[in-house]
Design an enzyme around this catalytic site. Structure first.
Site, PDB file in Angstrom:
ATOM      1  N   LYS A   1     -30.648  48.029 -55.213  1.00  0.00           N
ATOM      2  CA  LYS A   1     -31.426  48.755 -54.203  1.00  0.00           C
ATOM      3  C   LYS A   1     -30.865  50.171 -54.179  1.00  0.00           C
ATOM      4  O   LYS A   1     -29.857  50.444 -53.531  1.00  0.00           O
ATOM      5  CB  LYS A   1     -31.260  48.080 -52.834  1.00  0.00           C
TER       6      LYS A   1
ATOM      7  N   GLU B   1     -17.158  50.764 -51.111  1.00  0.00           N
ATOM      8  CA  GLU B   1     -16.626  52.082 -51.469  1.00  0.00           C
ATOM      9  C   GLU B   1     -17.240  53.051 -50.475  1.00  0.00           C
ATOM     10  O   GLU B   1     -18.423  53.351 -50.550  1.00  0.00           O
ATOM     11  CB  GLU B   1     -17.003  52.392 -52.918  1.00  0.00           C
TER      12      GLU B   1
ATOM     13  N   CYS C   1     -17.864  61.243 -52.414  1.00  0.00           N
ATOM     14  CA  CYS C   1     -16.929  60.446 -51.610  1.00  0.00           C
ATOM     15  C   CYS C   1     -15.506  60.965 -51.783  1.00  0.00           C
ATOM     16  O   CYS C   1     -14.721  60.948 -50.853  1.00  0.00           O
ATOM     17  CB  CYS C   1     -17.027  58.972 -51.968  1.00  0.00           C
TER      18      CYS C   1
ATOM     19  N   GLU D   1     -15.871  62.836 -42.102  1.00  0.00           N
ATOM     20  CA  GLU D   1     -16.417  63.141 -43.418  1.00  0.00           C
ATOM     21  C   GLU D   1     -17.655  64.020 -43.204  1.00  0.00           C
ATOM     22  O   GLU D   1     -18.655  63.557 -42.647  1.00  0.00           O
ATOM     23  CB  GLU D   1     -16.804  61.848 -44.144  1.00  0.00           C
TER      24      GLU D   1
END
Ligand code: NAI
Ligand code: MG
Length: 482
Positions: free
Chosen positions: A176, A251, A285, A384
Site C-alpha cells: 500500500k 521505521e 527520516c 520532527e
C-alpha cells in the site's frame, strides 16, 4: 515523457481500477496541477490482493528455489536501471524532488533488488548440538504474505528495501504505497512481471491510509507488516497487528544530530551537513535536522553553513535545483507554521535559501532555513519538522554533546565529526541511535548496512542481511535417530 492520465492497481498480475471505481487525483507539488489519477482502493481491493498473494505463495513462490527467486530479482534490478529515465521523472513529478535526487533514488531501488537478488540463496539456518542420537536444525522460513505500508518521501527506495528483502526471503507481498506517491511502486511492480515474477507474488493497491492502509494492517491473511512513516500512524498499525499477534517492523521518524567538534575537518563536514537536511527538502527520516557545534568554533561553522543556505536555490523538481517543493500543501503548511512559530519566539535565522524566479505560484515551496542558538526544549529542537529546517546549538565537551544528542524522543541516526579516534568511539557508544556515522553521513543509501531506530524511531531492522532475516521466522526441526 507523457504520463498516462490514469493509473490502476496491480492485483494478481492484472491492472485493475478500485472496486468502487473511485480515483484520487495526483497533484504535482512543483506546480500544484493535477497530472494523473490513482485508484482509491479500500478493503475489497486489499482482500483481493491478499487472496491473490496467498494463492501465489501456495501454488508457485514457495516452490521456487532461492536461486530462481534471486535471479528474477536480479533481472528486475537491471530492468529498473534500464528504465531509470522514465522512473526518475515519475518520482520527480510525484514527490517534487529534483531530478538528480530522483535518479539517485531509482538507482538505489535497483540496488536493493540487486543486493537481495544476490542474497536470496545465501540465507542459511543453523544446526544445533542437542541430545545424543539427535540432529536439530533451525531453518529460516518465510512468513507467508507480508504487508508493506510505504511513505511518500522515498517511494521507490522504500519499496525496493522492503519488497526486495521480502520476496528474496520467499514471501509474497501486498503493498500500500502512500496516496501522495504511488507511481514508481506501480511501475516497478509492472516491470517485475515482465522480468518473470509470477502473477500474484507482488500486488500493489493504492488508496488512502485510513481506508486501504488500515484494511491491510488489520487483514487476517497478513503475517508480517513493515511500516515506514509517522510515529502516530506507526502506533496505529502496530495496534492493529498486535490484535492478530503479527510481527511489525516500524521505521519511524527522527531528529538526527550532526555533532561537530573543534578538531573536525570542516571542508569535509559542512557540505555533508547541509546536504543531509536539504536532500528531498528535509523530508527524510534520517535528515540531519540538528547541528551541534563545539562552542569555540560555533560562530565560524554557523557562518559557513549559513552562507551555503543563502546560496540554495529552490524550484520545480524538473528544473533540478538544490531543493524542490514539499510533497503536498498540508506538509507545506505544517512546516511553514513551525518556521513562523520559531520566528515569533524570537529564534534567529542565520541563513535562508531563495525561490528561483518564475517558480509556479501554486507549488508547495518552503525556503530552506537555518535557525541559530535554538533552546534545547523548543518545538523546532524536539519535533520532527520534515522540511528543510536546520537548528543549530552550541555545546562544550563530549558529555554535553551526548546529552544534547540524546535529548529528544528519537534515536535513528547521528553524525560525529572529529579527527580524535578515541572520541569517535566514545561518542559512537554514547549516542542512542540505530546508526552512527563518523566523518561521513548517510553513506549513499547504505543498502549493506543494518538500519532502524531506537526509542520512538521504531524497532526492527531493515537493509542488509539483517533486513532479510526479518522477513523470515525460525522453524526448529528436532530429529531423534538413535
Ligand atoms: P503517515 O505515517 O500517516 O503515512 C505513511 C503511510 O501510512 C502512508 O502510506 C499512509 O497512507 C499510511 N497510513 C496512514 N494512516 C494509516 C492507517 N490508519 N492505517 C494504515 N496505514 C495508514 O504520514 P503522513 O501523514 O503522510 O505524514 C505526516 C508526518 O509523518 C510527516 O510530517 C513526517 O513527520 C512523518 N513521516 C515520516 C516518514 C519517515 O520516513 N519516517 C515518512 C512519511 C511521513
Ligand atoms: Mg504525489
Amino acid at each position: 515523457m507523457s504520463i498516462p492520465r490514469q493509473h490502476l492497481n496491480l492485483i494478481d498480475g492484472q491492472s485493475r481500477p478500485a472496486a468502487s471505481g473511485e480515483v484520487i487525483e495526483v497533484i504535482d507539488p512543483s506546480d500544484g496541477q493535477v497530472f494523473t489519477s490513482i485508484p482509491r482502493g479500500a478493503d475489497g481491493d486489499i482482500d483481493a490482493a491478499v487472496n491473490a498473494a496467498h494463492d501465489a505463495f501456495r501454488r508457485v513462490w514457495r516452490n521456487q528455489t532461492a536461486t530462481d527467486r534471486g535471479r528474477i530479482l536480479s533481472r528486475l534490478a537491471a530492468s529498473i536501471l534500464a528504465h531509470q529515465d522514465e522512473l526518475s521523472e515519475l518520482e520527480c513529478r510525484d514527490t517534487g524532488k529534483p531530478m538528480a535526487q530522483a535518479r539517485v533514488d531509482i538507482a538505489a531501488c535497483a540496488r536493493y533488488f540487486e543486493f537481495y537478488g544476490g542474497a536470496a540463496d545465501k540465507l542459511h539456518g543453523e544446526t544445533i548440538p542437542y541430545t545424543a542420537g539427535s540432529t536439530v536444525m533451525a531453518i529460516r522460513v518465510p512468513h507467508g504474505v507480508t504487508g508493506h505500508i510505504i511513505p511518500w518521501n522515498y517511494p521507490a527506495q522504500i519499496f525496493g528495501r522492503s519488497v526486495g528483502a521480502s520476496l528474496a526471503a520467499g514471501n509474497c507481498c501486498v503493498v500500500k504505497p502512500a496516496e501522495d506517491a504511488c507511481l514508481t511502486p506501480l511501475r516497478v511492480a509492472a516491470l517485475a512481471l515482465e522480468c518473470g515474477l509470477p502473477p500474484g507474488v507482488l500486488n500493489v493497491v493504492c488508496g488512502l491510509g485510513r481506508e486501504a492502509g488500515a484494511a491491510l494492517a488489520a487483514h487476517p491473511g497478513i503475517a508480517h507488516i513493515s511500516f515506514t512513516g509517522s510515529t502516530e500512524t506507526g502506533a496505529t498499525v502496530a495496534e492493529a497487528a498486535a490484535r492478530r499477534h503479527v510481527p511489525v517492523t516500524l521505521e519511524l521518524g527522527g531528529k538526527s544530530p550532526q555533532i561537530v567538534f573543534a578538531d573536525a575537518d570542516l571542508g569535509q563536514a559542512v557540505p555533508v551537513i547541509v546536504n543531509a537536511i536539504i536532500q528531498s527538502a528535509g523530508q527524510t527520516c534520517t535528515a540531519g535536522s540538528r547541528v551541534l557545534i563545539e562552542r569555540s568554533i560555533y560562530a565560524e561553522v554557523l557562518a559557513q553553513i549559513g552562507a551555503r543556505f543563502d546560496a540554495l536555490r529552490i524550484g520545480p523538481g524538473l528544473s533540478d535545483l538544490d531543493c524542490g517543493p514539499l510533497v503536498n500543501r498540508r506538509q507545506q503548511h505544517k512546516v511553514m507554521g513551525m518556521i513562523e512559530s520559531a520566528q515569533a519566539d524570537g529564534i534567529r535565522i542565520a541563513g535562508q535559501g531563495k525561490l528561483v524566479a518564475g517558480a509556479p505560484v501554486d507549488g508547495c515551496y518552503v525556503l530552506p532555513t537555518l535557525f541559530a542558538d535554538v533552546p534545547a526544549g523548543h518545538a523546532i529542537a524536539q519535533k520532527e519538522i520534515f522540511g528543510p529546517v536546520l537548528s543549530a546549538f552550541a555545546f562544550e565537551g563530549e558529555d554535553e554533546a551526548a546529552e544534547l544528542a540524546n535529548g529528544t524522543d528519537f534515536g535513528l541516526t547521528a553524525g560525529v565529526w572529529t579527527r580524535d579516534g578515541g572520541r569517535q568511539l566514545r561518542m559512537a557508544h554514547a549516542i542512542e541511535a540505530g546508526q552512527v556515522f563518523i566523518n561521513n553521513y548517510g553513506a549513499g543509501g547504505g543498502i549493506e548496512l543494518p538500519f532502524g531506530g531506537m526509542k520512538h524511531s521504531g524497532y526492527g531492522r531493515e537493509k542488509a542481511f539483517e533486513g532479510l532475516r526479518g522477513f523470515t521466522t525460525i522453524k526448529t526441526i528436532a530429529i531423534k535417530h538413535g
